[in-house]
Design a protein around this motif. Structure first.
Motif, PDB file in Angstrom:
ATOM      1  N   GLU A 114       0.811  -1.215   0.000  1.00 13.17           N
ATOM      2  CA  GLU A 114       0.000   0.000   0.000  1.00 13.17           C
ATOM      3  C   GLU A 114       0.848   1.269   0.000  1.00 13.17           C
ATOM      4  N   ASP A 115       1.889   1.285   0.810  1.00 14.24           N
ATOM      5  CA  ASP A 115       2.670   2.510   0.992  1.00 14.24           C
ATOM      6  C   ASP A 115       3.464   2.899  -0.245  1.00 14.24           C
ATOM      7  N   SER A 116       3.526   2.029  -1.247  1.00 15.49           N
ATOM      8  CA  SER A 116       4.285   2.345  -2.457  1.00 15.49           C
ATOM      9  C   SER A 116       3.398   2.867  -3.584  1.00 15.49           C
ATOM     10  N   LEU A 117       2.079   2.883  -3.382  1.00 14.11           N
ATOM     11  CA  LEU A 117       1.150   3.221  -4.456  1.00 14.11           C
ATOM     12  C   LEU A 117       0.833   4.714  -4.422  1.00 14.11           C
ATOM     13  N   VAL A 118       1.713   5.507  -5.003  1.00 11.50           N
ATOM     14  CA  VAL A 118       1.559   6.954  -5.021  1.00 11.50           C
ATOM     15  C   VAL A 118       0.709   7.387  -6.217  1.00 11.50           C
ATOM     16  N   GLN A 119       1.106   6.981  -7.415  1.00  8.98           N
ATOM     17  CA  GLN A 119       0.341   7.297  -8.615  1.00  8.98           C
ATOM     18  C   GLN A 119      -0.932   6.450  -8.655  1.00  8.98           C
ATOM     19  N   PRO A 120      -1.992   6.933  -9.307  1.00  7.26           N
ATOM     20  CA  PRO A 120      -3.256   6.174  -9.338  1.00  7.26           C
ATOM     21  C   PRO A 120      -3.047   4.744  -9.833  1.00  7.26           C
ATOM     22  N   THR A 121      -3.475   3.793  -9.017  1.00 10.71           N
ATOM     23  CA  THR A 121      -3.256   2.368  -9.323  1.00 10.71           C
ATOM     24  C   THR A 121      -4.496   1.567  -8.968  1.00 10.71           C
ATOM     25  N   PHE A 122      -5.000   0.809  -9.936  1.00  9.62           N
ATOM     26  CA  PHE A 122      -6.071  -0.146  -9.671  1.00  9.62           C
ATOM     27  C   PHE A 122      -5.441  -1.461  -9.223  1.00  9.62           C
ATOM     28  N   GLU A 157     -13.975 -10.637  -8.772  1.00 12.05           N
ATOM     29  CA  GLU A 157     -13.767  -9.513  -9.696  1.00 12.05           C
ATOM     30  C   GLU A 157     -13.942  -8.203  -8.935  1.00 12.05           C
ATOM     31  N   ARG A 158     -12.897  -7.800  -8.281  1.00 12.02           N
ATOM     32  CA  ARG A 158     -12.935  -6.626  -7.415  1.00 12.02           C
ATOM     33  C   ARG A 158     -11.675  -5.797  -7.630  1.00 12.02           C
ATOM     34  N   PHE A 159     -11.815  -4.486  -7.495  1.00 12.63           N
ATOM     35  CA  PHE A 159     -10.616  -3.644  -7.504  1.00 12.63           C
ATOM     36  C   PHE A 159     -10.717  -2.572  -6.431  1.00 12.63           C
ATOM     37  N   GLU A 160      -9.572  -2.111  -5.995  1.00 14.55           N
ATOM     38  CA  GLU A 160      -9.458  -0.919  -5.165  1.00 14.55           C
ATOM     39  C   GLU A 160      -8.558   0.063  -5.889  1.00 14.55           C
ATOM     40  N   LEU A 161      -8.907   1.339  -5.837  1.00 10.93           N
ATOM     41  CA  LEU A 161      -8.079   2.382  -6.435  1.00 10.93           C
ATOM     42  C   LEU A 161      -7.260   3.042  -5.336  1.00 10.93           C
ATOM     43  N   TYR A 162      -5.945   3.070  -5.549  1.00  9.83           N
ATOM     44  CA  TYR A 162      -5.034   3.717  -4.604  1.00  9.83           C
ATOM     45  C   TYR A 162      -4.428   4.954  -5.244  1.00  9.83           C
ATOM     46  N   GLU A 209      -6.186   3.930   0.010  1.00  4.02           N
ATOM     47  CA  GLU A 209      -7.318   3.490  -0.798  1.00  4.02           C
ATOM     48  C   GLU A 209      -8.307   4.628  -0.975  1.00  4.02           C
ATOM     49  N   LEU A 210      -8.699   4.859  -2.217  1.00  5.79           N
ATOM     50  CA  LEU A 210      -9.668   5.899  -2.533  1.00  5.79           C
ATOM     51  C   LEU A 210     -11.022   5.308  -2.931  1.00  5.79           C
ATOM     52  N   ALA A 211     -11.005   4.124  -3.565  1.00  8.40           N
ATOM     53  CA  ALA A 211     -12.250   3.543  -4.077  1.00  8.40           C
ATOM     54  C   ALA A 211     -12.188   2.022  -3.966  1.00  8.40           C
ATOM     55  N   ASN A 212     -13.376   1.433  -3.880  1.00  7.84           N
ATOM     56  CA  ASN A 212     -13.517  -0.017  -3.818  1.00  7.84           C
ATOM     57  C   ASN A 212     -14.687  -0.402  -4.706  1.00  7.84           C
TER      58      ASN A 212
END
Length: 507
Positions: free
Chosen positions: A375-383, A406-411, A416-419
């Motif tokens: 988690e701590d490495s996901l600076v740029q938008p990442t699904f 079939e799930r994603f989270e946006l970091y 986490e910004l979205a689920n």
């Protein structure tokens, strides 16, 4: 009763002197013709000759931020929270009582002014006052240029004071308003219907979280404050509302941190005849659209790092991310099979210093490793997509891999910004998932999902293929404004009582 400080006593004395002058110190209304912001926007760039020729008259009002006197020349600075204007007050230009009012003013008072616009000899855009109207007394001295308001807790506890003296605070909440407006514009244009669902619910459903409990006296039943609107919104999808959304307040009885507040705002939406891949594309469009409308750009700086919100966003499967991070940390290859075998992944977690609870299966352990290492490495938008079924009781499984949904989270910016996920619409499978969650609750997992018989009954009427998503509004505003704490973007965040000696649980 403790004695008031001397400055406050003087302000109360000034208030009494105003009353003796016959001034209505708390009038019911004031008919201004212009806000200060409107005046500055319309005339603030005009030259002295242009203002003299136009003879623009105005009636405006605001809070006094400065008072200066130089012989016969007296000046005030008024603010409406968005802009400031100087006011020139001459003894021979205002009625005698108005000048007596001027002499009893304090910093922070609200004042109405009538006059004409001009520029001083120092070229300062100003109002030449012809009358003054007292509007409200500030009985407590304001901090001087932020002095005395360095304590961040005071900013959160006394948001009104923060807004008075800190223009950046107001800017954050103006951005927040534009974010909400842009979200509605984006979804309404795509034929979504905005709805409202219950905030008091008999079953705390739609997420894995600890709820707040309350009691309804007339019905004599216990209820839960909403942890998510998900199951109600999906009931509406069953009922034929193919595109539905809610901007909702959620409540979770959990820890407080720079990213967590017990009461928070979410956007949650559902789209029939779609899957999680469709929502990835839509989310890229939504985030960029909101950013451009809220701040006029799709690039931001958050925590000192530039972030581009332009699509496409990076995409990374959860187990792939865990394999890469664990292999790098341990110096040995970790395979997909390792992450799906309970004993093996538990051993890997212990080697990585990740806590493993007795009731956790391989999916939960893999997710815990992800949170600790990736988690701590996901600076740029990442699904981050394709989650273990064990941690996703409401998501649809992949057809060729029942252990994965079939799930994603946006970091973005390391959190986490979205689920989102393709919705599970098989009532038989949903019942099995709920029963598995009940077993987790019996083993002590207070966040496990409860059985919801009515939701299963709704699915038995048939829900079309659908995908749904939740986006954290508070966190999105943090990203767009560069705020380091969620408390900066919530007007009145929950705080521990003043003087409470219990340990602060902020993480």
């Amino acid at each position: 009763m403790p004695q008031e400080p001397e400055l406050q006593q003087q302000r109360r004395a000034n208030l009494e002197e105003l009353r003796k002058l016959g001034v209505d110190v708390y009038p019911r209304a004031f008919a201004r013709t212009d806000s200060i912001q409107a005046l500055v926007a319309a005339h603030g760039e005009k030259t002295a000759p242009d203002l003299e020729a136009a003879q623009v008259r105005t009636v405006t009002g605001g809070r006094i931020l400065a008072i200066r006197s130089f012989g016969k020349a007296n000046f005030l600075v008024l603010s409406d929270g968005r802009a400031r204007v100087q006011v020139y007050v001459r003894h021979d230009s205002v009625p005698e009582r108005d000048f007596q009012v001027f002499k009893l003013l304090d910093l922070g008072d609200h004042l109405g002014v009538e006059g004409r616009l001009f520029r001083t000899k120092t070229n300062e855009f100003s109002i030449w006052a012809s009358s003054l109207t007292f509007l409200a007394k500030c009985l407590v001295p304001l901090p001087e240029k932020w002095h005395g308001l360095q304590d961040i807790e005071i900013r959160y506890r006394q948001r009104y004071l923060d807004l008075i003296v800190n223009p950046d605070a107001r800017r954050i909440f103006e951005v927040r308003t534009r974010v909400l407006g842009a979200i509605r514009e984006f979804l309404n244009a795509r034929s979504y219907l905005e709805v409202e669902t219950p905030m008091m619910q008999p079953i705390a459903g739609g997420a894995l979280a600890r709820p707040f409990r309350t009691h309804h006296n007339a019905l004599d039943i216990d209820l839960f404050l909403r942890i998510a609107p998900e199951l109600y919104l999906k009931r509406l999808t069953v009922g034929g509302i193919e595109r539905v959304y809610e901007i909702n307040r959620n409540f979770r009885n959990e820890g407080i941190s720079t990213q967590h507040n017990p009461e928070f705002t979410m956007l949650e939406f559902y789209q029939a005849y779609s899957d999680y891949q469709d929502l990835m594309t839509m989310t890229e469009e939504l985030v960029g659209f909101v950013a451009r409308h809220a701040i006029g750009a799709d690039e931001v700086v958050f925590d000192g790092e530039p972030i581009s919100l332009r699509p496409p966003f990076c995409r990374l499967s959860l187990r792939e991310a865990v394999r890469e991070a664990a292999s790098k940390r341990l110096g040995t290859a970790v395979t997909d099979a390792d992450l799906r075998t309970r004993d093996t992944v538990a051993r890997i977690a212990r080697q990585l210093g990740v806590e493993v609870e007795a009731g956790h299966g391989p999916g939960k352990i893999a997710a815990a490793i992800f949170e600790a290492l990736v988690e701590d490495s996901l600076v740029q938008p990442t699904f981050v997509y394709d989650f273990p079924t064990e941690v996703s009781p409401l998501s649809k499984q992949k057809p060729d891999d029942p252990d994965t949904v079939e799930r994603f989270e946006l970091y973005i910016g390391r959190f986490e910004l979205a689920n989102a996920f393709s919705e599970l619409n098989d009532p038989v499978e949903q019942r099995k998932r709920f029963e598995q969650q009940l077993m987790e609750r019996q083993r002590g997992d207070a966040e496990a999902h409860e059985m919801d018989e009515d939701y299963i009954r709704a699915l038995e009427y048939g829900m079309p293929p659908a995908a749904g998503e939740g986006i954290g509004i508070d966190r999105l505003v943090m990203i767009l404004t560069g705020a380091k704490s969620i408390r900066d973007v919530i007007l009145f965040p929950l705080m521990k009582p003043v003087g409470k000696t219990a340990e602060d649980h902020e993480e």
